[in-house]
Design an enzyme around this catalytic site. Structure first.
Site, PDB file in Angstrom:
ATOM      1  N   ASP A 197      -2.608   5.906  -4.973  1.00 68.66           N
ATOM      2  CA  ASP A 197      -3.552   6.914  -5.472  1.00 68.66           C
ATOM      3  C   ASP A 197      -2.973   7.872  -6.497  1.00 68.66           C
ATOM      4  OD1 ASP A 197      -3.181   9.835  -3.624  1.00 68.66           O
ATOM      5  OD2 ASP A 197      -1.989   8.056  -3.217  1.00 68.66           O
TER       6      ASP A 197
ATOM      7  N   PHE B 178       0.830  -1.204   0.000  1.00 62.34           N
ATOM      8  CA  PHE B 178       0.000   0.000   0.000  1.00 62.34           C
ATOM      9  C   PHE B 178       0.865   1.254   0.000  1.00 62.34           C
ATOM     10  CE2 PHE B 178      -2.692  -3.116   2.179  1.00 62.34           C
ATOM     11  CZ  PHE B 178      -3.940  -2.912   1.612  1.00 62.34           C
ATOM     12  N   ASP B 179       0.434   2.255  -0.756  1.00 63.32           N
ATOM     13  CA  ASP B 179       0.901   3.610  -0.526  1.00 63.32           C
ATOM     14  C   ASP B 179       0.211   4.074   0.758  1.00 63.32           C
ATOM     15  OD1 ASP B 179       1.943   6.274  -1.121  1.00 63.32           O
ATOM     16  OD2 ASP B 179      -0.132   6.770  -1.610  1.00 63.32           O
ATOM     17  N   LEU B 180       0.612   5.210   1.293  1.00 64.70           N
ATOM     18  CA  LEU B 180       0.011   5.667   2.553  1.00 64.70           C
ATOM     19  C   LEU B 180      -0.898   6.877   2.345  1.00 64.70           C
ATOM     20  CD1 LEU B 180       0.017   4.645   5.406  1.00 64.70           C
ATOM     21  CD2 LEU B 180       2.001   6.078   5.903  1.00 64.70           C
ATOM     22  N   ASP B 181      -0.319   8.055   2.070  1.00 67.06           N
ATOM     23  CA  ASP B 181      -1.134   9.265   1.903  1.00 67.06           C
ATOM     24  C   ASP B 181      -2.066   9.133   0.699  1.00 67.06           C
ATOM     25  OD1 ASP B 181      -0.211  11.176   3.965  1.00 67.06           O
ATOM     26  OD2 ASP B 181       1.725  10.917   2.981  1.00 67.06           O
TER      27      ASP B 181
END
Length: 215
Positions: free
Chosen positions: A166, A9-12
């Site tokens: 995202d 996963f990316d975070l922000d």
């Protein structure tokens, strides 16, 4: 269920919304050095890129950016917990994916602050590894962070590994690492922008991981 997949996963913008904390910290950095604060929409549009690149985009030469970065980090450290939130369905996505996959984080945020926030939200224990800005020489869209995460994870067929993020940075990094990529609309890039890089686009992280169950 036996785990045979890896989900990074990316975070922000993928699992958390730290827009308020990030924007406020940029404001403080510019105020500290008596520089005019760039327009809010310009700052927000850069979220996801490394700090040194964002400051350069905002008019600060890379050779002069370290004092700005330090001022940013000093303020961010103070407010990041209070002004960061788990995105809708993010915790559900983590818990559901943990049932069938090994999980990791690959972010341009530092691993240090990433761990602080994930622990604060009670989900740090679900991740095998956290790869942040200080762990790589070349951040996303380079594939280094993803490849490093894969090295630290239990062995898995690369065809069953995926990156969820995202922004185009996440998608390009995954493609360069030759793993699956799913974009989500919960963050900072528009549908039109993401469609230039992938046709695998989900509303949020939960929808994305459900599409990976049969991978």
């Amino acid at each position: 269920m036996q785990k045979d997949k890896i989900i990074l996963f990316d975070l922000d913008g993928t699992l958390i919304d730290s827009t308020k904390a990030i924007y406020e910290s940029f404001c403080v950095a510019f105020e500290t050095h008596k520089k005019e604060i760039p327009a809010k929409e310009i700052i927000i549009a850069q979220i996801g890129y490394p700090l040194e690149d964002i400051f350069e985009t905002l008019g600060i030469d890379k050779k002069e950016s370290m004092p700005y970065i330090l001022a940013y980090k000093e303020h961010y450290r103070k407010i990041c917990k209070a002004k960061t939130y788990l995105l809708n369905n993010a915790k559900e996505a983590i818990l559901e994916s943990y049932e069938f996959a090994y999980l990791g984080i690959v972010t341009t945020k530092t691993a240090q602050y990433s761990k602080v926030l994930l622990e604060y939200f009670g989900v740090l224990e679900y991740f095998e590894c956290i790869i942040g800005r200080e762990n790589v020489t070349k951040p996303k869209p380079d594939s280094e962070g993803i490849l490093k995460a894969l090295e630290l994870m239990p062995k898995c067929d690369k065809e069953k590994a995926a990156m969820i993020g995202d922004t185009p940075l996440d998608i390009i990094a995954a493609q360069r690492a030759t793993i699956n990529a799913i974009a989500v609309l919960s963050g900072y890039a528009s549908l039109e922008l993401l469609q230039r890089y992938t046709h695998q686009i989900s509303t949020d992280a939960l929808e994305a991981i459900r599409s990976l169950k049969t991978l």
